[in-house]
Design a protein around this motif. Sequence first.
Motif, PDB file in Angstrom:
ATOM      1  N   ILE A   1     -28.148  40.057  83.780  1.00  0.00           N
ATOM      2  CA  ILE A   1     -28.447  40.205  85.202  1.00  0.00           C
ATOM      3  C   ILE A   1     -27.177  40.133  86.045  1.00  0.00           C
ATOM      4  CG2 ILE A   1     -29.445  38.945  87.166  1.00  0.00           C
ATOM      5  CD1 ILE A   1     -31.449  40.703  85.852  1.00  0.00           C
ATOM      6  N   HIS A   2     -26.219  39.305  85.612  1.00  0.00           N
ATOM      7  CA  HIS A   2     -24.988  39.155  86.398  1.00  0.00           C
ATOM      8  C   HIS A   2     -24.227  40.479  86.468  1.00  0.00           C
ATOM      9  CE1 HIS A   2     -25.950  34.981  86.325  1.00  0.00           C
ATOM     10  NE2 HIS A   2     -25.715  34.850  85.035  1.00  0.00           N
TER      11      HIS A   2
ATOM     12  N   ALA B   1     -26.241  42.815  88.689  1.00  0.00           N
ATOM     13  CA  ALA B   1     -26.117  42.450  90.104  1.00  0.00           C
ATOM     14  C   ALA B   1     -24.789  42.922  90.685  1.00  0.00           C
ATOM     15  CB  ALA B   1     -26.260  40.937  90.267  1.00  0.00           C
TER      16      ALA B   1
END
Length: 233
Positions: free
Chosen positions: A69-70, A73
């Motif tokens: 997810i990082h 994002a």
Amino acid sequence: MSSQPNQSLIDGIRCLQYLVSSGKAIGCRELARQMGMNSTRVNRLLMTMAAVGLTMQDEQRRYLPGPGIHALAAQAIRGSSLFAQALPQLEAHAPSDIVVALGVLWEDQVIYIWHSEPGERATTSQALSGYRMLPAWQSVIGVALLAAESDEALKIRFSPEQWQQMAPLLTEQRAQNFLIWRHDDGEVAMAQTLDNNRAALAFARVMQPDETQLAQRKRALQALAQRIATFSD
């Protein structure tokens, strides 16, 4: 070659967005209930995304966003011209004594890109940590953005009670291209749409303003919206 949308891909993206927006570890059945989907299918999608690091499970086998997810994002932020252009304007010019929010509409939910609380002169980290989902009919941003759709399209998606609340607000937004929502407790919220109705900027928690104060807040909101729109061009 089929031109039909890939439903598995659509469901997977929806699943990931609901998971990230939950803000906590969540069980497969609860997530499926929120999405209105079969829990077996949701579990299969979450497990598939776990294979590429987008989801993970805790000791109770509840799902959480994974380390992937990082990266997603960071890539999404770099790919969002609205975010990149709005951020410095909000940091420099958002008033500190009221709620200031920038949001977009997704599946009749408002996703907050920026949400600063009164009294804190929001830093970027504080404003971004205000990220959450809120049903559009409960949000001045949501109603302002929903007004771009027809009544016929909206009535089938909301309950009679929700529609009764929204209808006069939708009429105001369409007539004025600006929305002021007066709540029963004396709070006033207002919103200005941006980016061809793909986002909206709002001031909220303005408590019992007189007409002069209300006009000042409206001008300030429109000026900030214009700054964001100018730098986004």
